[in-house]
Motif scaffolding. Structure first.
Motif, mmCIF file in Angstrom:
data_model
loop_
_atom_site.group_PDB
_atom_site.id
_atom_site.type_symbol
_atom_site.label_atom_id
_atom_site.label_comp_id
_atom_site.label_asym_id
_atom_site.label_seq_id
_atom_site.Cartn_x
_atom_site.Cartn_y
_atom_site.Cartn_z
ATOM 1 N N GLY A 62 0.775 -1.165 -0.263
ATOM 2 C CA GLY A 62 0.015 0.094 0.170
ATOM 3 C C GLY A 62 0.891 1.342 -0.082
ATOM 4 O O GLY A 62 2.099 1.093 0.070
ATOM 5 N N THR A 75 -3.291 -2.444 2.848
ATOM 6 C CA THR A 75 -4.516 -2.502 1.616
ATOM 7 C C THR A 75 -5.204 -3.672 1.522
ATOM 8 O O THR A 75 -6.390 -3.733 1.475
ATOM 9 N N ASN A 76 -4.412 -5.006 1.686
ATOM 10 C CA ASN A 76 -5.207 -5.933 1.447
ATOM 11 C C ASN A 76 -5.271 -7.024 2.754
ATOM 12 O O ASN A 76 -5.543 -8.339 2.542
ATOM 13 N N GLU A 123 1.319 3.423 -7.419
ATOM 14 C CA GLU A 123 0.142 2.451 -7.417
ATOM 15 C C GLU A 123 -0.427 1.949 -8.955
ATOM 16 O O GLU A 123 -1.616 2.122 -9.202
#
Length: 320
Positions: free
Chosen positions: A65, A75-76, A158
């Protein structure tokens, strides 16, 4: 002198190691789902190594992230980091957080020749950006530049969240199904572990085929065993990865070469090398010639992100 610890934390797994004498030691992989946060995972790692709290002087964590400031949310996965609380919990002096693909990019600077496979032949141009792109839990993209003093600069970004490009009528039909399901279709929605399943379901819907596989691993295994639908999924995945990688080379001027990393592609490496990746990578209309001669490698190194985290720590120390 205190030890250094490095970590490479993705959506599913967290890899930890000691960094000593410019090398990794005692690598261990832990599932992020098994711990409420990184502090607890690292404490478990230290206990497994027989090390007490306070034994680690500096830590570098490669995080999935965008990284900035003293607070970070992954993020995940469900983990978060507060720099002050982290250092207090582990009794460590320094925490360096970098983007996971920044670490992956730095890891490319330490690859041995046997840790990469040629995908597209070419000659890397000196002083030009290097692209690092890879599918795992998500799709990561990083850019690597060599400084005049021999140190390395990474440009985090990103790029996995760019729009999924369309290069053929069939891809347009698949995209319409994906759009109906997802709304906004990112490259990562297809070019990731779960993306294999998303792509498989869309392809079955488009062609009126029954769903026979329920996991990315099952799709990959079926494709390698000759299942025609699953095999086409692996092919389309490879083609779309080529389109996205080629777009990034054009955007960045990355004629220093391309490294394909992550856990997904190596699982079907031979099929990938024979796929339409190379054609879609350079299929850029009037700018196709720009991609000629840009070398592409598939990375087979086991822990490049951990190595890159160690390189980041080392460069920080050398910079004072």
């Amino acid at each position: 002198m205190k030890l250094a610890l490095v970590g490479d934390i993705g959506g599913t797994n967290a890899r930890f190691a000691l960094w000593r004498d410019d090398q990794l030691e005692a690598v261990q992989v832990l599932a992020t789902a098994d711990f409420p946060g990184p502090e607890q995972a690292i404490i478990a790692y230290l206990q497994a190594q027989g090390l007490p709290l306070g034994a680690i002087g500096s830590v570098c964590l490669a995080c999935a992230g965008p990284v900035s400031g003293d607070l970070f949310r992954f993020t995940n996965n469900h983990w978060r980091i507060d720099r002050a609380a982290f250092c207090a919990a582990l009794q460590t002096d320094e925490l360096l957080m970098i983007n996971d693909f920044s670490a992956m990019a730095l890891g490319m600077t330490r690859l041995a020749e046997h840790e990469r496979m040629p995908v597209c032949a070419g000659q890397a141009q000196a002083e030009r950006p290097v692209l690092v792109i890879g599918a795992g839990t998500g799709l990561g993209v990083g850019t690597l530049l060599e400084r005049p003093d021999g140190r390395w600069l990474v440009l985090p970004g990103e790029g996995g969240h760019v729009d999924l490009p369309i290069g053929s009528p069939r891809e347009a039909e698949l995209w319409q199904i994906l759009y109906r399901q997802l709304g906004h279709v990112r490259a990562e929605d297809v070019l990731s572990g779960n993306g294999l399943l998303v792509l498989y379901r869309a392809m079955c819907e488009l062609d009126g085929q029954p769903l026979q596989h329920a996991t990315p691993a099952a799709i990959t295994a079926a494709g390698l065993a000759g299942d025609p639908v699953a095999a086409e999924v692996l092919e389309q995945f490879s083609v779309w990865l080529g389109r996205v990688a080629g777009n990034n080379v054009l955007t960045l001027g990355a004629r220093g070469g391309v490294y394909i990393v992550g856990g997904v592609v190596p699982r079907f490496a031979e099929r990938f090398l024979a796929s339409g990746f190379a054609k879609s990578f350079s299929d850029k209309g009037c700018m196709s010639h720009y991609l000629d001669g840009v070398p592409v490698w598939l990375v087979t190194a086991e822990y490049p992100g951990l190595t890159g985290a160690g390189v980041a720590l080392q460069q920080r120390a050398e910079a004072g």
